[in-house]
Write an enzyme that holds these catalytic residues in place. Structure first.
Site, PDB file in Angstrom:
ATOM      1  N   HIS A 219      36.046  15.116   7.286  1.00 31.44           N
ATOM      2  CA  HIS A 219      36.563  15.074   8.570  1.00 31.44           C
ATOM      3  C   HIS A 219      36.436  16.093   9.457  1.00 31.44           C
ATOM      4  CE1 HIS A 219      40.750  14.447  10.755  1.00 31.44           C
ATOM      5  NE2 HIS A 219      40.059  13.332  10.756  1.00 31.44           N
TER       6      HIS A 219
ATOM      7  N   LYS B 207      34.924  18.646  12.324  1.00 32.13           N
ATOM      8  CA  LYS B 207      34.085  18.565  13.775  1.00 32.13           C
ATOM      9  C   LYS B 207      33.658  19.828  14.025  1.00 32.13           C
ATOM     10  CE  LYS B 207      37.701  15.195  13.563  1.00 32.13           C
ATOM     11  NZ  LYS B 207      38.874  15.483  12.841  1.00 32.13           N
TER      12      LYS B 207
ATOM     13  N   ASP C 137      21.710  27.733  16.866  1.00 36.64           N
ATOM     14  CA  ASP C 137      21.139  29.081  16.286  1.00 36.64           C
ATOM     15  C   ASP C 137      21.529  30.099  15.550  1.00 36.64           C
ATOM     16  OD1 ASP C 137      19.446  27.975  18.082  1.00 36.64           O
ATOM     17  OD2 ASP C 137      19.888  29.219  19.796  1.00 36.64           O
TER      18      ASP C 137
END
Length: 468
Positions: A90, A92, A97
């Site tokens: 779940h 996000k 870099d």
């Protein structure tokens, strides 16, 4: 290091940061259906920037519907796509870099871009925070944090980790086959031979010590950490970053409200004070005519005195508040963010928290008064290392959970406070354009003038009756 929170135009922020990536992009999102964001990732992969993507496959199968995103194209271009199917992944977040982190509620979907209320926090230049997220990405995808230069060494180290686990569990019946596979590795290292010899002779204590020495010599296996500890530390770092961003937003809202209050005082303060004085005088006349009007007079007197005090405070504040153009406000925000990070009470050692709280309040005051010079002076002091960072690393789940819960409670309270603030009439007026504020000013000035005239006439009537 800088942290910003976004509540609108989130996709544009993500596209901008993807386009700026030069070395690597790691994305872990539960659901991914936004073709614009996918095209940006594919373009960076084709430009030579390695892209790694981790997705979930749940019962709704949102990511893999017919006509969905062509994840195979990313793999064909050299990118890596991992699908988590045995549990709901779940997350996000996106690491760019190895130093910039995007995280928040925003899934990379068309619905999130066009319909949902979402948030995104961008932290740039924080390699330590990025390392925590990369470690979580490696755990999700089963990829090593730092692959060995020699593939044989990598295989040996993994096999030794299995052997150490078997010894810890006292399950030695499978040990011989793992030792045989170790012996078959093309790695001519006498230290490995010593490990094999000790374990084949059932000298497990000696073999374990030699195993640890081999691992330390190659510096490719880190000391094992409880994954729950690592997950809690990641949550704490994320909450700390989001709190800094939310507090910066609250500080900006406070600055806007203060500017509005000072403008309101400058434009209407004198007239309002005159109206309140008339209300008090009328109430005094009512009191002379009827003892039941005493409470009315006391309320009018109290309101008059409070307004007088507020005017005096506003005039004092105005004398120490500076006007800034757009460039000046941008400089002010940049100074505030750095200063707030250096003296935030949640980020310093316990011995310095009281002094840090005072310094933080001074930084906030300078920001709200738009005192760029004062904020620069405070920042110079803070850069000298007045406060030492809290470098303690708790190993107790209970301590970390308590810390996480406290930050989450503060986070929720701050979100609630900001929601109420954004919904207030004063905040709406503070953000209004010149036409909106001009309309407010003319409407309220007309109402106050009408009330002043009415009260003056009423007071004159009292005085006439008293003179008869």
């Amino acid at each position: 290091m800088q942290t910003e929170a976004f509540f609108t135009n989130i996709r544009a922020v993500i596209l901008r940061e993807i386009g700026l990536a030069k070395q690597s992009i790691h994305v872990a999102v539960a659901w991914f259906t936004d073709r614009t964001l996918f095209a940006a990732l594919l373009a960076r992969q084709r430009a030579g920037v390695p892209v790694a993507l981790c997705l979930t496959r749940d019962e709704h199968n949102i990511n893999f519907q017919p006509g969905g995103l062509p994840f195979a194209e990313l793999e064909a271009a050299g990118g890596r796509v991992t699908v988590v199917a045995d549990r709901l992944m779940h997350h996000k977040f996106c690491v760019l870099d190895g130093r910039d982190v995007l995280t928040g509620s925003y899934n990379w979907t068309h619905r999130a871009a066009h319909h949902n209320e979402e948030n995104l926090v961008l932290t740039t230049g924080d390699a330590e925070l990025a390392r925590h997220f990369l470690r979580e990405f490696a755990r999700l995808t089963g990829q090593p944090d730092a692959p060995a230069a020699d593939p044989a060494v990598q295989r040996v180290l993994k096999r030794l980790a299995v052997i150490e686990s078997l010894l810890t569990l006292s399950e030695t019946e499978d040990l011989p086959k793992h030792l045989d596979r170790l012996a078959a590795e093309p790695l001519a290292d006498p230290r490995l031979a010593a490990v094999l010899a000790a374990l084949r002779a059932h000298r497990y204590a000696e073999g374990t010590a030699l195993l640890h020495a081999f691992v330390a010599a190659h510096a490719q296996v880190r000391r094992w950490e409880d994954p729950q500890l690592a997950a809690l530390l990641l949550e704490i770092r994320r909450l700390e970053a989001e709190l800094l961003a939310l507090e910066a937003e609250r500080a900006e809202a406070g600055r806007l409200l203060l500017a509005f209050e000072l403008w309101h005082e400058r434009e209407l303060g004198e007239l309002l004070q005159a109206v309140l004085a008339l209300r008090r005088d009328v109430a005094r006349c009512h009191r002379q005519e009827s003892p039941y009007s005493e409470s009315e007079y006391q309320r009018a007197e109290q309101r008059y005195q409070q307004q007088a005090h507020d005017r005096e405070q506003a005039q004092t504040t105005a004398a120490h508040t500076f006007a800034l153009d757009a460039d000046g406000r941008a400089t002010l925000k940049k100074l505030y963010r750095e200063a707030a990070q250096l003296c935030h009470p949640d980020r310093v050692a316990p011995a310095h928290q009281r002094a840090a709280t005072e310094a933080f309040q001074q930084v906030l005051s300078a920001y709200q008064r738009q005192d760029v010079a004062g904020l620069q002076a405070q920042l110079l002091d803070l850069r000298r290392g007045i406060f030492t960072a809290d470098t303690t690393a708790p190993t107790s789940l209970e301590i970390l959970q308590a810390r996480r819960d406290a930050l989450a409670a503060t986070h929720a309270a701050l979100l609630h406070e900001l929601a109420e603030l954004r919904g207030s009439e004063a905040f709406a007026l503070a953000q209004a354009d010149e036409a909106g504020q001009a309309l407010y000013l003319s409407t309220n000035r007309a109402a106050l003038l009408a009330e002043r005239d009415r009260l003056q006439a009423q007071l004159a009537g009292f005085l006439q009756r008293a003179a008869v």
